[in-house]
Design a protein around this motif. Sequence first.
Motif, short mmCIF file in Angstrom:
data_model
loop_
_atom_site.label_atom_id
_atom_site.label_comp_id
_atom_site.label_asym_id
_atom_site.label_seq_id
_atom_site.Cartn_x
_atom_site.Cartn_y
_atom_site.Cartn_z
N ASN A 36 46.58 32.45 48.40
CA ASN A 36 45.25 32.91 47.98
C ASN A 36 45.20 34.41 47.74
OD1 ASN A 36 44.02 30.41 48.01
ND2 ASN A 36 43.67 30.51 50.22
N SER A 37 46.35 35.04 47.56
CA SER A 37 46.35 36.48 47.35
C SER A 37 47.38 36.89 46.30
CB SER A 37 46.64 37.20 48.67
OG SER A 37 47.93 36.86 49.13
N GLY A 57 42.71 39.65 47.24
CA GLY A 57 42.31 38.25 47.20
C GLY A 57 42.31 37.72 45.78
N ARG A 58 42.91 36.56 45.56
CA ARG A 58 43.00 36.00 44.20
C ARG A 58 41.64 35.60 43.65
NH1 ARG A 58 47.50 31.53 43.56
NH2 ARG A 58 46.60 31.42 41.48
N ARG A 59 40.80 35.05 44.47
CA ARG A 59 39.49 34.58 43.98
C ARG A 59 38.45 35.69 43.98
NH1 ARG A 59 40.71 29.76 47.35
NH2 ARG A 59 41.63 28.27 45.92
#
Length: 118
Positions: A36-37, A57-59
């Motif tokens: 997620n990163s 953070g990816r999102r």
Amino acid sequence: MTTIPAPRVSTRYTLGIIRLAADKDLRPAWGLPHGNSSRIRLKARGPHGPFGSITVGRRSGKVLRAEVIPYTGAAPRRAEGAAAVRALLASLPRATCPARCPAPTPAACIASRREVSS
């Protein structure tokens, strides 16, 4: 200043931190996403310059943490959260070690640059 391709999601604050790293000559470059990163790799020119990474953070696109080693052989400095990462990067001196520095240690590198400037 070098333009850095960012992932689809990045906040203005994150982009500001990336610009700060670029201003310190840490040559930030986006790494491949992991879980997620995503990581931004930092590596100054020369063997004695700072290096490390910033985790984003990816999102959310927010800066999560960073780890920077100020010079070869030094203890890593870590920060959690965007404000702490910005403070960590701001506290680093601008990287000035040349790409093919022949000095054996960071102290010798600094001393050789002082001799040249004198």
